[in-house]
Design a protein around this motif. Structure first.
Motif, PDB file in Angstrom:
ATOM      1  N   VAL A 230      16.599   9.381  -3.460  1.00 35.70           N
ATOM      2  CA  VAL A 230      15.396   8.946  -4.186  1.00 35.70           C
ATOM      3  C   VAL A 230      14.975   7.539  -3.767  1.00 35.70           C
ATOM      4  O   VAL A 230      13.783   7.264  -3.569  1.00 35.70           O
ATOM      5  CB  VAL A 230      15.647   9.005  -5.708  1.00 35.70           C
ATOM      6  CG1 VAL A 230      14.505   8.344  -6.473  1.00 35.70           C
ATOM      7  CG2 VAL A 230      15.801  10.451  -6.168  1.00 35.70           C
ATOM      8  N   LYS A 231      15.956   6.652  -3.600  1.00 38.15           N
ATOM      9  CA  LYS A 231      15.612   5.269  -3.231  1.00 38.15           C
ATOM     10  C   LYS A 231      15.102   5.180  -1.794  1.00 38.15           C
ATOM     11  O   LYS A 231      14.285   4.308  -1.474  1.00 38.15           O
ATOM     12  CB  LYS A 231      16.826   4.361  -3.423  1.00 38.15           C
ATOM     13  CG  LYS A 231      17.289   4.229  -4.868  1.00 38.15           C
ATOM     14  CD  LYS A 231      16.184   3.773  -5.797  1.00 38.15           C
ATOM     15  CE  LYS A 231      15.782   2.335  -5.539  1.00 38.15           C
ATOM     16  NZ  LYS A 231      14.756   1.875  -6.497  1.00 38.15           N
ATOM     17  N   MET A 232      15.552   6.067  -0.927  1.00 36.36           N
ATOM     18  CA  MET A 232      15.012   6.092   0.428  1.00 36.36           C
ATOM     19  C   MET A 232      13.544   6.538   0.397  1.00 36.36           C
ATOM     20  O   MET A 232      12.687   5.975   1.090  1.00 36.36           O
ATOM     21  CB  MET A 232      15.835   7.028   1.313  1.00 36.36           C
ATOM     22  CG  MET A 232      15.340   7.102   2.760  1.00 36.36           C
ATOM     23  SD  MET A 232      16.449   8.045   3.827  1.00 36.36           S
ATOM     24  CE  MET A 232      16.364   9.664   3.043  1.00 36.36           C
ATOM     25  N   CYS A 233      13.246   7.532  -0.447  1.00 31.87           N
ATOM     26  CA  CYS A 233      11.860   8.001  -0.581  1.00 31.87           C
ATOM     27  C   CYS A 233      10.969   6.919  -1.180  1.00 31.87           C
ATOM     28  O   CYS A 233       9.758   6.874  -0.891  1.00 31.87           O
ATOM     29  CB  CYS A 233      11.820   9.249  -1.459  1.00 31.87           C
ATOM     30  SG  CYS A 233      12.602  10.707  -0.719  1.00 31.87           S
ATOM     31  N   GLU A 234      11.556   6.047  -2.000  1.00 30.55           N
ATOM     32  CA  GLU A 234      10.768   4.986  -2.630  1.00 30.55           C
ATOM     33  C   GLU A 234      10.122   4.070  -1.588  1.00 30.55           C
ATOM     34  O   GLU A 234       9.003   3.582  -1.786  1.00 30.55           O
ATOM     35  CB  GLU A 234      11.637   4.144  -3.573  1.00 30.55           C
ATOM     36  CG  GLU A 234      10.830   3.069  -4.303  1.00 30.55           C
ATOM     37  CD  GLU A 234      11.700   2.090  -5.065  1.00 30.55           C
ATOM     38  OE1 GLU A 234      11.145   1.231  -5.773  1.00 30.55           O
ATOM     39  OE2 GLU A 234      12.946   2.164  -4.944  1.00 30.55           O
ATOM     40  N   ILE A 235      10.803   3.847  -0.487  1.00 34.53           N
ATOM     41  CA  ILE A 235      10.237   2.984   0.562  1.00 34.53           C
ATOM     42  C   ILE A 235       8.916   3.572   1.054  1.00 34.53           C
ATOM     43  O   ILE A 235       7.914   2.860   1.198  1.00 34.53           O
ATOM     44  CB  ILE A 235      11.231   2.819   1.726  1.00 34.53           C
ATOM     45  CG1 ILE A 235      12.524   2.150   1.230  1.00 34.53           C
ATOM     46  CG2 ILE A 235      10.599   2.006   2.857  1.00 34.53           C
ATOM     47  CD1 ILE A 235      13.623   2.084   2.282  1.00 34.53           C
TER      48      ILE A 235
ATOM     49  N   SER B  10       5.463  -7.442  -1.690  1.00 31.47           N
ATOM     50  CA  SER B  10       6.685  -7.518  -2.504  1.00 31.47           C
ATOM     51  C   SER B  10       7.258  -6.146  -2.813  1.00 31.47           C
ATOM     52  O   SER B  10       8.485  -5.945  -2.765  1.00 31.47           O
ATOM     53  CB  SER B  10       6.396  -8.264  -3.809  1.00 31.47           C
ATOM     54  OG  SER B  10       5.994  -9.589  -3.557  1.00 31.47           O
ATOM     55  N   ILE B  11       6.388  -5.166  -3.134  1.00 32.97           N
ATOM     56  CA  ILE B  11       6.914  -3.858  -3.528  1.00 32.97           C
ATOM     57  C   ILE B  11       7.615  -3.160  -2.356  1.00 32.97           C
ATOM     58  O   ILE B  11       8.574  -2.411  -2.565  1.00 32.97           O
ATOM     59  CB  ILE B  11       5.804  -2.957  -4.108  1.00 32.97           C
ATOM     60  CG1 ILE B  11       4.676  -2.733  -3.099  1.00 32.97           C
ATOM     61  CG2 ILE B  11       5.273  -3.531  -5.411  1.00 32.97           C
ATOM     62  CD1 ILE B  11       3.614  -1.754  -3.583  1.00 32.97           C
ATOM     63  N   ILE B  12       7.170  -3.443  -1.140  1.00 31.92           N
ATOM     64  CA  ILE B  12       7.854  -2.874   0.031  1.00 31.92           C
ATOM     65  C   ILE B  12       9.231  -3.513   0.189  1.00 31.92           C
ATOM     66  O   ILE B  12      10.243  -2.825   0.373  1.00 31.92           O
ATOM     67  CB  ILE B  12       7.022  -3.072   1.305  1.00 31.92           C
ATOM     68  CG1 ILE B  12       5.691  -2.326   1.191  1.00 31.92           C
ATOM     69  CG2 ILE B  12       7.793  -2.584   2.536  1.00 31.92           C
ATOM     70  CD1 ILE B  12       4.730  -2.617   2.330  1.00 31.92           C
ATOM     71  N   GLY B  13       9.279  -4.843   0.108  1.00 34.50           N
ATOM     72  CA  GLY B  13      10.544  -5.560   0.255  1.00 34.50           C
ATOM     73  C   GLY B  13      11.560  -5.166  -0.802  1.00 34.50           C
ATOM     74  O   GLY B  13      12.745  -4.932  -0.488  1.00 34.50           O
ATOM     75  N   VAL B  14      11.124  -5.057  -2.056  1.00 34.72           N
ATOM     76  CA  VAL B  14      12.045  -4.704  -3.143  1.00 34.72           C
ATOM     77  C   VAL B  14      12.549  -3.275  -2.982  1.00 34.72           C
ATOM     78  O   VAL B  14      13.724  -2.985  -3.269  1.00 34.72           O
ATOM     79  CB  VAL B  14      11.359  -4.897  -4.511  1.00 34.72           C
ATOM     80  CG1 VAL B  14      12.266  -4.409  -5.640  1.00 34.72           C
ATOM     81  CG2 VAL B  14      11.008  -6.365  -4.730  1.00 34.72           C
ATOM     82  N   SER B  15      11.705  -2.359  -2.503  1.00 38.90           N
ATOM     83  CA  SER B  15      12.156  -0.972  -2.306  1.00 38.90           C
ATOM     84  C   SER B  15      13.245  -0.896  -1.235  1.00 38.90           C
ATOM     85  O   SER B  15      14.189  -0.103  -1.353  1.00 38.90           O
ATOM     86  CB  SER B  15      10.977  -0.076  -1.932  1.00 38.90           C
ATOM     87  OG  SER B  15      10.424  -0.431  -0.682  1.00 38.90           O
ATOM     88  N   ILE B  16      13.139  -1.726  -0.210  1.00 35.70           N
ATOM     89  CA  ILE B  16      14.176  -1.760   0.842  1.00 35.70           C
ATOM     90  C   ILE B  16      15.484  -2.295   0.268  1.00 35.70           C
ATOM     91  O   ILE B  16      16.569  -1.742   0.518  1.00 35.70           O
ATOM     92  CB  ILE B  16      13.707  -2.614   2.034  1.00 35.70           C
ATOM     93  CG1 ILE B  16      12.514  -1.935   2.728  1.00 35.70           C
ATOM     94  CG2 ILE B  16      14.841  -2.833   3.026  1.00 35.70           C
ATOM     95  CD1 ILE B  16      11.855  -2.781   3.788  1.00 35.70           C
ATOM     96  N   LEU B  17      15.402  -3.353  -0.527  1.00 31.82           N
ATOM     97  CA  LEU B  17      16.605  -3.902  -1.181  1.00 31.82           C
ATOM     98  C   LEU B  17      17.244  -2.858  -2.102  1.00 31.82           C
ATOM     99  O   LEU B  17      18.468  -2.747  -2.175  1.00 31.82           O
ATOM    100  CB  LEU B  17      16.245  -5.153  -1.975  1.00 31.82           C
ATOM    101  CG  LEU B  17      15.860  -6.402  -1.176  1.00 31.82           C
ATOM    102  CD1 LEU B  17      15.434  -7.524  -2.120  1.00 31.82           C
ATOM    103  CD2 LEU B  17      17.033  -6.858  -0.303  1.00 31.82           C
ATOM    104  N   GLY B  18      16.398  -2.091  -2.809  1.00 31.40           N
ATOM    105  CA  GLY B  18      16.911  -1.060  -3.709  1.00 31.40           C
ATOM    106  C   GLY B  18      17.676   0.016  -2.963  1.00 31.40           C
ATOM    107  O   GLY B  18      18.712   0.492  -3.438  1.00 31.40           O
TER     108      GLY B  18
END
Length: 451
Positions: free
Chosen positions: A86-91, A194-202
């Protein structure tokens, strides 16, 4: 001491960090998107109200459609693997959302008409991208929701579960507040990055979550979403207390959905306040729910009971009426230009307005928090994910209904301020459901004592 130790353990810290980043990113994107569109794209209260309702409905819809499958997956598959997928799809979905924000900011236009049965929304391609990404964000949250609580007993010792749950809840609230505040203050192009960067960190954090295989018997997953949803709700709600708890929670969040839909256009068109002030409204609401949660836990002293729920939601309705009255008085002496935060605070009755909003959310938190306890204390551990998923189905169905009702009232020309009275009236139904739950609770206690 146990709490501090957990933050140093790999069996907890990656999950805690992943959930924190997920809540932060969801709220950063949702709030940045709604505030930007309401304040910089549309120029009428009707269009802004419709967009806010559509956005809320699209985010909630996946919970209604997919919660049954999500609950089965969480109980029948490795929870850590689901989190990583799921977190990979978030990116990818945040890349779509960021593109929508960037194109909207640059003023890119490609007209699109969206038919909604009783009305049609004329919009642009970037807005469609924003709404599509928001829908996918709801899909992501649907699959992560049942796992958040169900995974803790697998990774933590029995005497650590309460501390771990408290940390996850506290971290989620902090992340929600941080994302909401940041969205109201930073330029939209910074929010897109920011939302792209945070999704990668997640995703990086999710890769560190230890394996969490299924605990009970592994059954075949029913991928037919309608049949699975009906079966899940039917199998979960046979217990009277769980039944009334889910109904009461659902009606409460219907009220909450209507209020959240109303806040941004109300702040702009009635209060004449900037997007920063609109984000303050959302922050005050979140803080109030947290205060209500702590207050009711102290009053109940650890006892799982709905005895204060009917009164709490009636008080909530009274504060909604008071909020409406203040809004009408505000309109009688309305500013001519949008107020920034300092100007808003200095305006007559601003303090009263914020206190009414705080009262709504504190009373709401006191109403709904004990009801969630019924969902985890009345079922076996291996059924926890599916019980939460069933609750999500009923909740989201009611919230989508609330969003559709708000859209219909806006399309019919009912002013945003007047719609507040609808939320107040619905509190009476929530009070009745809370009363029914408490009666069922008392009957079961009497039957248990007599056995």
């Amino acid at each position: 001491m146990t709490t501090l130790k957990l933050l140093r353990r790999r069996r907890f810290l990656p999950l805690f960090t992943t959930q924190l980043l997920n809540a932060f990113n969801d709220n950063l994107y949702k709030t940045a998107m709604v505030l930007f569109v309401v304040y910089f794209v549309y120029n009428s209260e009707e269009a802004e109200g419709l967009f806010s309702a559509v956005a809320s409905g699209l985010f909630i819809l996946p919970f209604f459609l997919l919660s049954a499958v999500a609950g089965q997956l969480a109980d029948m598959r490795d929870k850590a693997r689901i989190i990583r997928i799921v977190k990979m799809c978030e990116i990818g979905l945040m890349l779509i959302g960021a593109m929508g924000l960037y194109l909207s900011w640059r003023g890119f236009e490609m007209p699109v008409s969206i038919p909604l049965g009783f009305t049609t929304i004329d919009t642009t391609f970037p807005i469609v991208l924003l709404l599509f990404a928001l829908f996918l964000t709801g899909v992501q949250s649907t699959f992560l929701g049942p796992i958040k609580y169900a995974i803790l007993p697998q990774h933590l010792h029995k005497d650590e579960v309460l501390a771990g749950t408290g940390l996850v809840e506290a971290g989620t609230y902090v992340a929600i507040l941080a994302g909401t505040i940041l969205a109201g203050w930073i330029p939209v192009q910074f929010a897109a990055a920011s939302i792209i960067g945070v999704s990668i960190l997640g995703y990086i954090s999710a890769r560190q979550v230890p394996s969490a295989p299924p605990l009970g018997k592994v059954e075949k997953i029913d991928w037919h979403i309608i049949r699975a949803s009906i079966a899940l709700v039917r199998n979960t709600m046979h217990d009277r207390q769980v039944f009334y708890a889910i109904l009461a929670i659902s009606f409460f969040w219907t009220i909450g959905a209507v209020l959240f839909i109303q806040f941004p256009p109300l702040a702009k068109n009635v209060i004449m306040a900037s997007k920063e002030v609109a984000s303050v409204f959302l922050v005050v609401f979140s803080i109030g729910v947290a205060i209500g949660s702590v207050t009711i836990n102290h009053m109940l002293k650890g006892d799982v009971s709905a005895r204060y729920s009917p009164l709490s939601v009636i008080v909530m309705g009274a504060f909604v009426v008071a909020f409406y009255v203040v809004c009408k008085l505000w309109q009688a002496d309305q500013p001519t230009d949008l107020l920034d935060v300092a100007e808003f605070i200095a305006w007559p009755m601003a303090t009263v307005l914020l206190l009414c909003l705080l009262g709504i959310s504190v009373a709401g938190g006191m109403f709904v928090v004990p009801l969630y306890a019924f969902l985890t204390t009345r079922v076996s551990t291996d059924q926890a994910s599916r019980t939460i998923a069933a609750n999500n189905i009923v909740n989201s169905g009611a919230m989508v209904g609330g969003a559709l009702l708000a859209m219909a009232l806006t399309a019919a020309g009912l002013p945003i301020a007047e719609q507040l009275l609808l939320s107040a009236a619905m509190c009476l139904i929530s009070a009745w459901l809370g009363h029914r739950l408490h009666r069922a609770e008392l009957r079961d206690q009497i039957a248990l004592a007599a056995a």
